[in-house]
Design an enzyme around this catalytic site. Structure first.
Site, PDB file in Angstrom:
ATOM      1  N   GLY A 104       0.889  -1.281  -0.071  1.00  0.00           N
ATOM      2  CA  GLY A 104      -0.084  -0.018  -0.129  1.00  0.00           C
ATOM      3  C   GLY A 104       0.771   1.371  -0.053  1.00  0.00           C
ATOM      4  N   LYS A 105       2.069   0.982   0.258  1.00  0.00           N
ATOM      5  CA  LYS A 105       3.078   2.362   0.398  1.00  0.00           C
ATOM      6  C   LYS A 105       2.619   3.334   1.174  1.00  0.00           C
ATOM      7  CE  LYS A 105       4.812   0.806  -4.068  1.00  0.00           C
ATOM      8  NZ  LYS A 105       3.773  -0.047  -4.545  1.00  0.00           N
ATOM      9  N   ARG A 106       1.900   2.994   2.304  1.00  0.00           N
ATOM     10  CA  ARG A 106       1.467   4.047   3.180  1.00  0.00           C
ATOM     11  C   ARG A 106       2.583   4.808   3.818  1.00  0.00           C
ATOM     12  NH1 ARG A 106      -3.522   3.307   1.561  1.00  0.00           N
ATOM     13  NH2 ARG A 106      -4.516   1.196   2.063  1.00  0.00           N
TER      14      ARG A 106
END
Length: 178
Positions: A104-106
């Protein structure tokens, strides 16, 4: 619980490779049979098609590879039904003995980063107990906001015995611009 890096290394040794299968379903790329069975008239139908496809992929690759990495954006685009499908896909992968990386590359700051981290990894704490949400073995984060924004993810990973993959560079043509 063993350290995440040790579990990952052990899984790679057991399968004889370090292949990670990305689960990035796109409606137009699904096999015709699946698209016809589920239709495409609603987000729920698309989410169910994504789930069927990804679970079939998991069944095929589980004996061969150690890791799967579902990309949350494709499931989020289907709304609540997509999120349910993502949860079931992660559970299926764990049942098949695969390491799961929630892609999610949060990132964000302070309490928001902590909420992202806890949802992805260790769970949300209520009444002195952690309740798993996505229950992934690891997740991806974007370090653009700095170390203090990444730290909540590292803390949650340490506490829960999970891992964090920090984005360094992407494969797109414009990646070198910044």
């Amino acid at each position: 619980m063993a350290h995440f890096a040790d579990r990952l290394a052990s899984a790679c040794r057991a399968k004889g490779n370090s292949v990670c299968v990305g689960l990035d379903p796109r409606w137009e790329s699904l096999p015709d049979e699946i698209r016809q069975r589920h239709g495409g008239e609603s987000l729920g139908a698309v989410a169910r098609a994504y789930e069927e496809f990804c679970c079939r992929v998991i069944d095929v690759v589980a004996p061969l590879v150690p890791v799967v990495k579902p990309q949350s954006a494709f499931f989020e685009a289907c709304g609540p039904a997509g999120m349910v499908a993502l949860q079931r896909i992660l559970a299926k992968a764990r049942q098949r003995g695969l390491i799961t990386i929630l892609d999610g590359k949060r990132n964000d700051i302070a309490s928001t980063a902590s909420a992202y981290a806890d949802a992805g990894l260790g769970g949300i704490k209520m009444a002195d107990r952690f309740h798993p949400v996505w229950d992934a073995d690891a997740l991806t984060v974007n370090p653009y906001l700095g170390r203090d924004a990444v730290e909540p993810f590292l803390e949650s990973a340490r506490r829960s015995g999970r891992g964090v993959f920090v984005l360094v560079r992407t494969s797109n043509r414009g990646a070198g611009q910044f």
